[in-house]
Motif scaffolding. Sequence first.
Motif, PDB file in Angstrom:
ATOM      1  N   LEU A 234     -11.483   0.975  -4.095  1.00 14.67           N
ATOM      2  CA  LEU A 234     -10.088   0.808  -3.677  1.00 14.67           C
ATOM      3  C   LEU A 234      -9.423  -0.357  -4.397  1.00 14.67           C
ATOM      4  N   MET A 235     -10.193  -1.437  -4.584  1.00 15.18           N
ATOM      5  CA  MET A 235      -9.618  -2.652  -5.169  1.00 15.18           C
ATOM      6  C   MET A 235     -10.624  -3.310  -6.100  1.00 15.18           C
ATOM      7  N   TYR A 236     -10.130  -3.684  -7.268  1.00 14.23           N
ATOM      8  CA  TYR A 236     -10.902  -4.472  -8.234  1.00 14.23           C
ATOM      9  C   TYR A 236     -10.149  -5.768  -8.479  1.00 14.23           C
ATOM     10  N   ILE A 237     -10.855  -6.897  -8.313  1.00 14.64           N
ATOM     11  CA  ILE A 237     -10.275  -8.212  -8.583  1.00 14.64           C
ATOM     12  C   ILE A 237     -11.169  -8.934  -9.578  1.00 14.64           C
ATOM     13  N   THR A 238     -10.592  -9.393 -10.673  1.00 12.49           N
ATOM     14  CA  THR A 238     -11.302 -10.257 -11.607  1.00 12.49           C
ATOM     15  C   THR A 238     -10.664 -11.637 -11.542  1.00 12.49           C
TER      16      THR A 238
ATOM     17  N   ASP B 181      -6.360  -3.151 -16.627  1.00 16.27           N
ATOM     18  CA  ASP B 181      -5.738  -1.918 -17.120  1.00 16.27           C
ATOM     19  C   ASP B 181      -6.764  -0.790 -17.188  1.00 16.27           C
ATOM     20  N   TYR B 182      -7.966  -1.113 -17.656  1.00 20.02           N
ATOM     21  CA  TYR B 182      -8.991  -0.076 -17.738  1.00 20.02           C
ATOM     22  C   TYR B 182      -9.355   0.431 -16.349  1.00 20.02           C
ATOM     23  N   ALA B 183      -9.578  -0.487 -15.407  1.00 26.78           N
ATOM     24  CA  ALA B 183      -9.932  -0.080 -14.045  1.00 26.78           C
ATOM     25  C   ALA B 183      -8.861   0.826 -13.455  1.00 26.78           C
ATOM     26  N   HIS B 184      -7.615   0.449 -13.648  1.00 21.08           N
ATOM     27  CA  HIS B 184      -6.516   1.254 -13.113  1.00 21.08           C
ATOM     28  C   HIS B 184      -6.451   2.622 -13.802  1.00 21.08           C
ATOM     29  N   SER B 185      -6.743   2.648 -15.100  1.00 20.60           N
ATOM     30  CA  SER B 185      -6.663   3.902 -15.853  1.00 20.60           C
ATOM     31  C   SER B 185      -7.729   4.902 -15.433  1.00 20.60           C
ATOM     32  N   VAL B 186      -8.848   4.415 -14.902  1.00 21.75           N
ATOM     33  CA  VAL B 186      -9.922   5.332 -14.480  1.00 21.75           C
ATOM     34  C   VAL B 186      -9.884   5.601 -12.980  1.00 21.75           C
ATOM     35  N   GLY B 187      -8.797   5.189 -12.318  1.00 23.19           N
ATOM     36  CA  GLY B 187      -8.604   5.634 -10.946  1.00 23.19           C
ATOM     37  C   GLY B 187      -8.656   4.592  -9.859  1.00 23.19           C
ATOM     38  N   VAL B 188      -8.815   3.309 -10.217  1.00 18.02           N
ATOM     39  CA  VAL B 188      -8.788   2.265  -9.191  1.00 18.02           C
ATOM     40  C   VAL B 188      -7.320   1.955  -8.887  1.00 18.02           C
ATOM     41  N   PRO B 189      -6.848   2.252  -7.685  1.00 16.15           N
ATOM     42  CA  PRO B 189      -5.409   2.102  -7.432  1.00 16.15           C
ATOM     43  C   PRO B 189      -4.914   0.670  -7.443  1.00 16.15           C
ATOM     44  N   LEU B 190      -5.785  -0.264  -7.024  1.00 14.02           N
ATOM     45  CA  LEU B 190      -5.384  -1.665  -6.911  1.00 14.02           C
ATOM     46  C   LEU B 190      -6.292  -2.515  -7.787  1.00 14.02           C
ATOM     47  N   ALA B 191      -5.757  -3.019  -8.884  1.00 14.49           N
ATOM     48  CA  ALA B 191      -6.539  -3.842  -9.814  1.00 14.49           C
ATOM     49  C   ALA B 191      -5.757  -5.124 -10.096  1.00 14.49           C
ATOM     50  N   TYR B 192      -6.435  -6.256  -9.984  1.00 12.87           N
ATOM     51  CA  TYR B 192      -5.760  -7.550 -10.094  1.00 12.87           C
ATOM     52  C   TYR B 192      -6.570  -8.539 -10.924  1.00 12.87           C
TER      53      TYR B 192
ATOM     54  N   VAL C 293      -8.282 -12.828  -0.380  1.00 11.14           N
ATOM     55  CA  VAL C 293      -9.028 -11.566  -0.501  1.00 11.14           C
ATOM     56  C   VAL C 293      -9.040 -10.834   0.832  1.00 11.14           C
ATOM     57  N   ARG C 294      -9.318 -11.549   1.898  1.00  4.71           N
ATOM     58  CA  ARG C 294      -9.334 -10.926   3.238  1.00  4.71           C
ATOM     59  C   ARG C 294      -8.001 -10.250   3.544  1.00  4.71           C
ATOM     60  N   ALA C 295      -6.929 -10.975   3.302  1.00  2.00           N
ATOM     61  CA  ALA C 295      -5.602 -10.416   3.577  1.00  2.00           C
ATOM     62  C   ALA C 295      -5.324  -9.214   2.677  1.00  2.00           C
ATOM     63  N   GLY C 296      -5.764  -9.302   1.420  1.00  5.32           N
ATOM     64  CA  GLY C 296      -5.510  -8.219   0.486  1.00  5.32           C
ATOM     65  C   GLY C 296      -6.228  -6.932   0.849  1.00  5.32           C
ATOM     66  N   VAL C 297      -7.497  -7.036   1.234  1.00  4.63           N
ATOM     67  CA  VAL C 297      -8.228  -5.801   1.543  1.00  4.63           C
ATOM     68  C   VAL C 297      -7.707  -5.164   2.829  1.00  4.63           C
ATOM     69  N   ARG C 298      -7.283  -5.979   3.764  1.00  2.00           N
ATOM     70  CA  ARG C 298      -6.691  -5.415   4.986  1.00  2.00           C
ATOM     71  C   ARG C 298      -5.381  -4.693   4.672  1.00  2.00           C
ATOM     72  N   ARG C 299      -4.559  -5.306   3.863  1.00  2.00           N
ATOM     73  CA  ARG C 299      -3.297  -4.681   3.494  1.00  2.00           C
ATOM     74  C   ARG C 299      -3.547  -3.410   2.664  1.00  2.00           C
ATOM     75  N   ALA C 300      -4.552  -3.467   1.801  1.00  2.00           N
ATOM     76  CA  ALA C 300      -4.902  -2.299   0.986  1.00  2.00           C
ATOM     77  C   ALA C 300      -5.305  -1.122   1.864  1.00  2.00           C
ATOM     78  N   LEU C 301      -6.084  -1.391   2.876  1.00  2.00           N
ATOM     79  CA  LEU C 301      -6.531  -0.323   3.782  1.00  2.00           C
ATOM     80  C   LEU C 301      -5.344   0.238   4.570  1.00  2.00           C
ATOM     81  N   ALA C 302      -4.445  -0.639   4.969  1.00  2.00           N
ATOM     82  CA  ALA C 302      -3.276  -0.197   5.744  1.00  2.00           C
ATOM     83  C   ALA C 302      -2.357   0.693   4.930  1.00  2.00           C
ATOM     84  N   THR C 303      -2.364   0.501   3.598  1.00  2.00           N
ATOM     85  CA  THR C 303      -1.476   1.301   2.744  1.00  2.00           C
ATOM     86  C   THR C 303      -2.210   2.455   2.086  1.00  2.00           C
ATOM     87  N   ASN C 304      -3.496   2.650   2.438  1.00  2.00           N
ATOM     88  CA  ASN C 304      -4.321   3.663   1.778  1.00  2.00           C
ATOM     89  C   ASN C 304      -3.932   5.073   2.237  1.00  2.00           C
TER      90      ASN C 304
END
Length: 424
Positions: free
Chosen positions: A303-307, A373-384, A413-424
């Motif tokens: 769902l989410m990739y963070i580097t 960009d690569y992560a998003h291009s292969v289907g990860v909706p949220l990449a940061y 990160v905690r806030a981001g994953v919660r928000r990501a799930l809410a918008t999934n």
Amino acid sequence: MRVWLIIASFVVAASARHEEYEGWSSYYVVPYDFGQLEAINEIVQKYNLDVYGHPAIKREGLMLVDPANKKNFTNAMDELNIKYRIHTKDMKAHLELEDKMFKDKVSPLPTRIGGRLPYDQYQSVQAIHQYMDDIAAAHPNIARVVTPTVSFNGQPMKYMRISTTNFQDTRKPIIFLDGGMHGREWLSIPPVTYAINQLVENVTDPELLNRFDWILLPIVNPDGYRFSRDSSVTFRKTRSIIPGNQWSMMCPGVDLDRNFDFVWNTIGTSDHHCSYVFPGVAPFSEVEARVVRDILHQHRNILMYITFSSFGSFIMYPWAFDGSLSDHAFRQHSVGISMADAINRVKHPSFLPYRVGNAGLIRGSGMAGTSIDYAHSVGVPLAYTIDLPGVFGGYWMDPIWIEQVVIETWEGVRAGVRRALATN
């Protein structure tokens, strides 16, 4: 014969700590509009300058300038009426001073306090890998270390899988965090090990483990990190070489965050091996980038990739290569704002507030071959890319700030994953 003399001279020079920065200076620069930001990027590319901290509109960046280009750089800044100021006139002397100041804050051996990895020192590759092994041994039901391969120089490439269901429940989204993609960005590693601590050792939010699976790769570039710690603190790239290629042997390595196979080597890169943004001779030429690629392909429900990187206090999302917005842009921005708001509420007053936006627009220039960009291009909706705060006068963040950074970053990160799930 002449080539080997050149190579020998380079090796001798590089073997003496910081000697390669004899005569170098560094400068703060601050653009006041997008035009100035674009102009700075053109100057960087024209003179092959090393951007240590990226500038943004009305936010300073830090440039490393070699002796041959000092006059070119300052003349260009003056002609364009771009504000700049000296950071240090003598980089070599400043780096030597930092060596003395922080010599006791770079741990050469594994250091543990009550089973916990401390956050008042920068830990070695060995220490971090030992920590991961110990966590997996102590918590075999939820944590497992995976070592798919070794780096160019033979160091283990280790990442951790954390799950209450051993990744068998495909309904659970996966969160993938990595750090240490650039050797000199030491501060980007502790947020990933701290995430391991919070998910396994010091669980204060069990819902994060019950509702998500986690993949955590603390050091994407162990060779570059080790070389930066041991030999040249400003070193950024991998340590790979191409046998028989004189430029590769003189200037080893590839910028990992330009090595991913998405519009590779089209913008924001340089074909010169000595450039700090050299993208490699082919996409995924680097084994370290292939490890990240393989994780992305093996787990299709990420769902989410963070580097994590440094420095700047930015949260950036695709598309980095041209500054355009993807079909997920509204969601990307919304989740990014949630992370920034959570961090800004608890950040240290000395740290800049986080900005959120498209990576290409924040940077003012396209960057091809990035991991987000690569992560998003292969289907990860949220990449940061999360650029962490820094650096307060030196070339790396004083370890007294590590604990504050990891605590506030984890809140984001905690806030981001919660928000990501809410918008999934």
